[in-house]
Design a protein around this motif. Structure first.
Motif, PDB file in Angstrom:
ATOM      1  N   ARG A  38       0.854  -1.173   0.000  1.00  0.00           N
ATOM      2  CA  ARG A  38       0.000   0.000   0.000  1.00  0.00           C
ATOM      3  C   ARG A  38       0.899   1.235   0.000  1.00  0.00           C
ATOM      4  O   ARG A  38       2.044   1.201   0.419  1.00  0.00           O
ATOM      5  CB  ARG A  38      -0.945   0.010   1.199  1.00  0.00           C
ATOM      6  N   GLY A  39       0.350   2.325  -0.476  1.00  0.00           N
ATOM      7  CA  GLY A  39       1.122   3.560  -0.511  1.00  0.00           C
ATOM      8  C   GLY A  39       1.760   3.792  -1.867  1.00  0.00           C
ATOM      9  O   GLY A  39       2.498   2.948  -2.367  1.00  0.00           O
ATOM     10  N   ILE A  40       1.433   4.925  -2.497  1.00  0.00           N
ATOM     11  CA  ILE A  40       2.041   5.321  -3.767  1.00  0.00           C
ATOM     12  C   ILE A  40       2.534   6.753  -3.595  1.00  0.00           C
ATOM     13  O   ILE A  40       1.740   7.664  -3.355  1.00  0.00           O
ATOM     14  CB  ILE A  40       1.045   5.241  -4.939  1.00  0.00           C
ATOM     15  N   ALA A  41       3.836   6.949  -3.705  1.00  0.00           N
ATOM     16  CA  ALA A  41       4.406   8.279  -3.529  1.00  0.00           C
ATOM     17  C   ALA A  41       4.037   9.165  -4.709  1.00  0.00           C
ATOM     18  O   ALA A  41       4.091   8.739  -5.867  1.00  0.00           O
ATOM     19  CB  ALA A  41       5.921   8.197  -3.379  1.00  0.00           C
ATOM     20  N   ALA A  42       3.632  10.398  -4.420  1.00  0.00           N
ATOM     21  CA  ALA A  42       3.286  11.345  -5.486  1.00  0.00           C
ATOM     22  C   ALA A  42       4.543  11.792  -6.216  1.00  0.00           C
ATOM     23  O   ALA A  42       5.628  11.897  -5.625  1.00  0.00           O
ATOM     24  CB  ALA A  42       2.563  12.550  -4.892  1.00  0.00           C
ATOM     25  N   LEU A 153     -13.158   2.775  -1.106  1.00  0.00           N
ATOM     26  CA  LEU A 153     -11.739   2.502  -0.927  1.00  0.00           C
ATOM     27  C   LEU A 153     -10.964   3.803  -1.042  1.00  0.00           C
ATOM     28  O   LEU A 153     -11.247   4.627  -1.917  1.00  0.00           O
ATOM     29  CB  LEU A 153     -11.263   1.505  -2.000  1.00  0.00           C
ATOM     30  N   MET A 154      -9.983   3.962  -0.131  1.00  0.00           N
ATOM     31  CA  MET A 154      -9.123   5.134  -0.247  1.00  0.00           C
ATOM     32  C   MET A 154      -7.654   4.703  -0.273  1.00  0.00           C
ATOM     33  O   MET A 154      -7.056   4.570  -1.317  1.00  0.00           O
ATOM     34  CB  MET A 154      -9.397   6.127   0.892  1.00  0.00           C
ATOM     35  N   GLN A 181       0.841   9.764   0.817  1.00  0.00           N
ATOM     36  CA  GLN A 181       1.335   8.536   0.189  1.00  0.00           C
ATOM     37  C   GLN A 181       0.413   7.372   0.481  1.00  0.00           C
ATOM     38  O   GLN A 181       0.247   6.483  -0.354  1.00  0.00           O
ATOM     39  CB  GLN A 181       2.756   8.243   0.682  1.00  0.00           C
ATOM     40  N   GLY A 182      -0.201   7.354   1.670  1.00  0.00           N
ATOM     41  CA  GLY A 182      -1.151   6.305   2.000  1.00  0.00           C
ATOM     42  C   GLY A 182      -0.526   5.048   2.573  1.00  0.00           C
ATOM     43  O   GLY A 182      -1.196   4.016   2.667  1.00  0.00           O
ATOM     44  N   LEU A 189      -5.575   6.271   9.287  1.00  0.00           N
ATOM     45  CA  LEU A 189      -6.072   7.611   9.594  1.00  0.00           C
ATOM     46  C   LEU A 189      -6.992   8.143   8.508  1.00  0.00           C
ATOM     47  O   LEU A 189      -8.028   8.752   8.788  1.00  0.00           O
ATOM     48  CB  LEU A 189      -4.891   8.560   9.794  1.00  0.00           C
ATOM     49  N   LEU A 190      -6.621   7.912   7.248  1.00  0.00           N
ATOM     50  CA  LEU A 190      -7.358   8.467   6.118  1.00  0.00           C
ATOM     51  C   LEU A 190      -8.212   7.371   5.497  1.00  0.00           C
ATOM     52  O   LEU A 190      -7.746   6.586   4.679  1.00  0.00           O
ATOM     53  CB  LEU A 190      -6.388   9.058   5.086  1.00  0.00           C
ATOM     54  N   THR A 191      -9.458   7.326   5.887  1.00  0.00           N
ATOM     55  CA  THR A 191     -10.406   6.346   5.364  1.00  0.00           C
ATOM     56  C   THR A 191     -11.642   7.079   4.849  1.00  0.00           C
ATOM     57  O   THR A 191     -11.813   8.281   5.077  1.00  0.00           O
ATOM     58  CB  THR A 191     -10.822   5.335   6.450  1.00  0.00           C
ATOM     59  N   PHE A 192     -12.513   6.348   4.163  1.00  0.00           N
ATOM     60  CA  PHE A 192     -13.727   6.961   3.644  1.00  0.00           C
ATOM     61  C   PHE A 192     -14.589   7.526   4.773  1.00  0.00           C
ATOM     62  O   PHE A 192     -15.258   8.542   4.608  1.00  0.00           O
ATOM     63  CB  PHE A 192     -14.535   5.937   2.843  1.00  0.00           C
ATOM     64  N   GLY A 193     -14.544   6.865   5.931  1.00  0.00           N
ATOM     65  CA  GLY A 193     -15.328   7.357   7.063  1.00  0.00           C
ATOM     66  C   GLY A 193     -14.945   8.768   7.470  1.00  0.00           C
ATOM     67  O   GLY A 193     -15.794   9.535   7.934  1.00  0.00           O
TER      68      GLY A 193
END
Length: 423
Positions: A38-42, A153-154, A181-182, A189-193
């Protein structure tokens, strides 16, 4: 009741082994929540000027010659798209720093492609004037949401929509994107909720974590016709902690192989939407997110100051009432209870109430404001799904305010300086 020591040795070993396995399993689950792919760097944002979607179709003696001629043609078309002044093709070529191949097909004597041309800003600026030099927005946290098959999905796992935003070259945009980055704890921490929360405290903590001032929420709702078939995407742009709607559009990919190209196009459409909203003033940092400064609206501040002065006056009167006098012969008189403030003045009281949703919050606040004797109200804390707090300016005692609220069909619990109401 049998103890562990009373069990046979083989049973004790089995139980201990089971406990170790469960503990190990719990540790694996905790690690799996933040581990994995998981995680994709910008990509690093460049301030160069990029022009995309330049279509070329050139024939020549060989495929290599056709490609060279097509690239030179794309540079001229891109320059014209920027409304640049008339320059020789060789001079335009000297301003180009890179060619981005979006799609291409190379034949024996033909070259068909969609290209992007990147001009070096420092070299091109003298010819373009103030092109691209407009003020940029405050840092905006981007939370790309994918809705597909009934799930949201985030950053829980890598996905094409997240990759499209990570690979977007945002340096030329007026919107200052902050792209997480995710990976690791960010996926928790960063979810759809989080996009459905309205608590300013929650949002402020997250924005502070990423150095952002506000949030942009691009939503991609993908519907697959059948395996290997067309994919229809409905894209919705939202902004701010209240998820304010900005725009919506639809695109279609003929096959899963065309999905990345469709998402890339959608990102550019979103960027155009956000830039338009920024230009007309729709996208502005929400002042309610700045919870750390402590600044109050001047009108509310005056009410607070008035309430403090009235409180001091009340304390002085109570002390004077408790002091022995000649008439009382040393006896201590009791201070009056629920005494109203002086004629023509108001007092500030705190009113709390449960606000399960936005509609309930608005309805209760409207009823409080419509209570006879209430001069004004100020929202101190909005907690959808929790307990909200407002400050009420009332021309009377707290007991009188409680009775007035009961007359409005509220159930009232009265404290020394605060009131809890419910229905």
């Amino acid at each position: 009741m049998r103890t562990l020591s009373s069990l046979p040795r083989r049973s004790r070993i089995a139980l201990v082994a089971s406990g170790l396995a469960l503990a190990g399993g719990a540790g694996w689950l905790a690690s799996a929540q933040v581990g994995g792919e998981r995680g994709i760097a910008a990509v690093a944002a460049s301030r160069d000027i990029q022009v995309s979607d330049i279509e070329v179709d050139v024939k020549a003696d060989t495929g290599v010659e056709a490609r060279e001629e097509a690239w030179a043609e794309a540079q001229v078309k891109a320059w014209e798209k920027l409304d640049g002044p008339s320059l020789p093709a060789s001079r335009i070529s000297g301003l180009v720093s890179a060619i981005v191949v979006q799609r291409e097909r190379l034949g024996p004597k033909r070259y068909v492609a969609t290209l992007g041309v990147i001009f070096d800003r420092q070299r091109a600026a003298p010819f373009l004037g103030d092109e691209g030099r407009a003020m940029r927005s405050a840092p905006m946290l981007v939370l790309p949401v994918t809705v597909s098959g009934g799930t949201q999905l985030m950053y829980e796992q890598r996905n094409p929509w997240q990759r499209a935003w990570a690979e977007f070259q945002a340096g030329q945009s007026r919107v200052n994107y902050v792209r997480p980055q995710g990976s690791g704890g960010e996926s928790l921490l960063l979810t759809f909720g989080q996009t459905t929360r309205r608590s300013r405290v929650w949002w402020s903590n997250i924005l502070d974590e990423f150095g952002a001032a506000d949030v942009l929420i691009p939503i991609a709702n993908l519907r697959y016709s059948y395996p290997g078939g067309p994919i229809k995407g409905t894209f919705t742009a939202r902004h701010g902690p209240d998820s304010v709607f900005l725009d919506s559009f639809t695109l279609t990919a003929d096959s899963p192989e065309q999905l990345p190209a469709m998402l890339e196009q959608a990102v550019r459409r979103f960027d155009a939407t956000f830039q338009v909203a920024l230009a007309d003033g729709t996208i502005q940092p929400d002042p309610t997110l700045n919870v750390k400064t402590g600044d109050l609206n001047p009108a509310i501040q005056r009410l607070v100051d008035l309430g403090r002065r009235l409180l001091v006056q009340d304390e002085q009167r109570e002390q004077a009432a408790l002091a022995p006098t000649a008439e009382s012969d040393g006896a201590i008189s009791a201070a009056p209870i629920n005494r109203p403030p002086p004629e023509g003045s108001v007092a500030l009281y705190t009113v709390q109430f449960a606000s399960p949703d936005a509609a309930a919050f608005g309805a209760i606040l409207a009823d409080v404001r419509g209570t006879p004797g209430v001069r004004s109200t100020g929202v101190r804390s909005t907690a959808i799904g929790g307990t909200s707090v407002v400050t009420v300016s009332y021309s009377g005692s707290i007991g009188q305010l409680a009775e007035a609220l009961r007359a409005r069909s509220f159930t009232v619990q009265q404290g020394a300086t605060a009131i809890l109401i419910s229905r």
